[in-house]
Enzyme design. Structure first.
Site, PDB file in Angstrom:
ATOM      1  CG  ASP A  80      45.290  39.692  35.913  1.00  0.00           C
ATOM      2  OD1 ASP A  80      45.558  38.607  36.655  1.00  0.00           O
ATOM      3  OD2 ASP A  80      44.436  40.289  36.049  1.00  0.00           O
ATOM      4  CG  HIS A  81      43.733  36.322  34.209  1.00  0.00           C
ATOM      5  ND1 HIS A  81      43.196  35.155  34.602  1.00  0.00           N
ATOM      6  CD2 HIS A  81      42.930  37.292  34.933  1.00  0.00           C
ATOM      7  CE1 HIS A  81      42.477  35.296  35.800  1.00  0.00           C
ATOM      8  NE2 HIS A  81      42.272  36.465  35.984  1.00  0.00           N
TER       9      HIS A  81
END
Length: 179
Positions: A80-81
């Site tokens: 994620d991110h």
């Protein structure tokens, strides 16, 4: 064997969502897995760059893989991110099922260029890995905000326009988009 790409395709066809929950320790992973398995729903475990640094890129992959294989269950791991190609490479090499390249704070042309590089790299290593890109303002916190923070990059009329989203997907080749 389970495929995240197939799970997402089926969810889209059936107009349902697949839950994505971030973890920073094994306690949260166990709780999320237990809830998903009781409900008999596939689930995506997310680990941001900070969470990956805390848990360990490879350890997070090994933990999720152990649940998937040990219980024969559709549980997947998402980087994620992720803000750089180097960090994407670490996740891909560790066996993550998906990566989110977050270039939302970059000017759109730079975001397209860097996201395209990520897509090309990931697909050259393993075309089954799902790549998501981000444009416009999404935020970087789990806090509920009353207003858009000062300095947030806002495009179009408030957020990402349909035209920007279409251009971004066409130019980068991402599988999914977080506008």
């Amino acid at each position: 064997m389970f495929s995240l790409r197939k799970i997402i395709s089926d969810a889209e066809a059936n107009k349902i969502a697949v839950g994505h929950f971030n973890i920073s320790d094994i306690t949260a992973l166990k709780a999320i897995f237990r809830a998903a398995s009781e409900l008999q729903l596939p689930v995506i475990i997310g680990v941001s760059e900070g969470e990956r640094n805390f848990i360990g890129v490879r350890l997070a992959a090994a933990l999720v893989k152990s649940f998937r294989e040990g219980y024969d269950y559709p549980i997947f791991l998402n980087a994620d991110h992720t803000y750089s190609l180097d960090e994407v490479k670490k996740a891909v090499q560790a066996g993550y099922d998906s990566v989110i390249f977050d270039g939302a704070k970059l000017p759109i042309d730079e975001n397209i260029k860097r996201t395209k590089e990520v897509v090309e790299y990931v697909k050259s290593v393993n075309p089954d890995i799902v790549v998501e890109g981000e444009i416009g303002y999404i935020g970087t916190s789990s806090m509920i905000l009353d207003a858009i923070p000062a300095g947030a990059v806002i495009s179009g009329e408030g957020l990402t326009s349909p035209a920007e989203a279409a251009l971004f997907v066409k130019e980068t080749g991402v599988d999914m988009l977080a506008p």
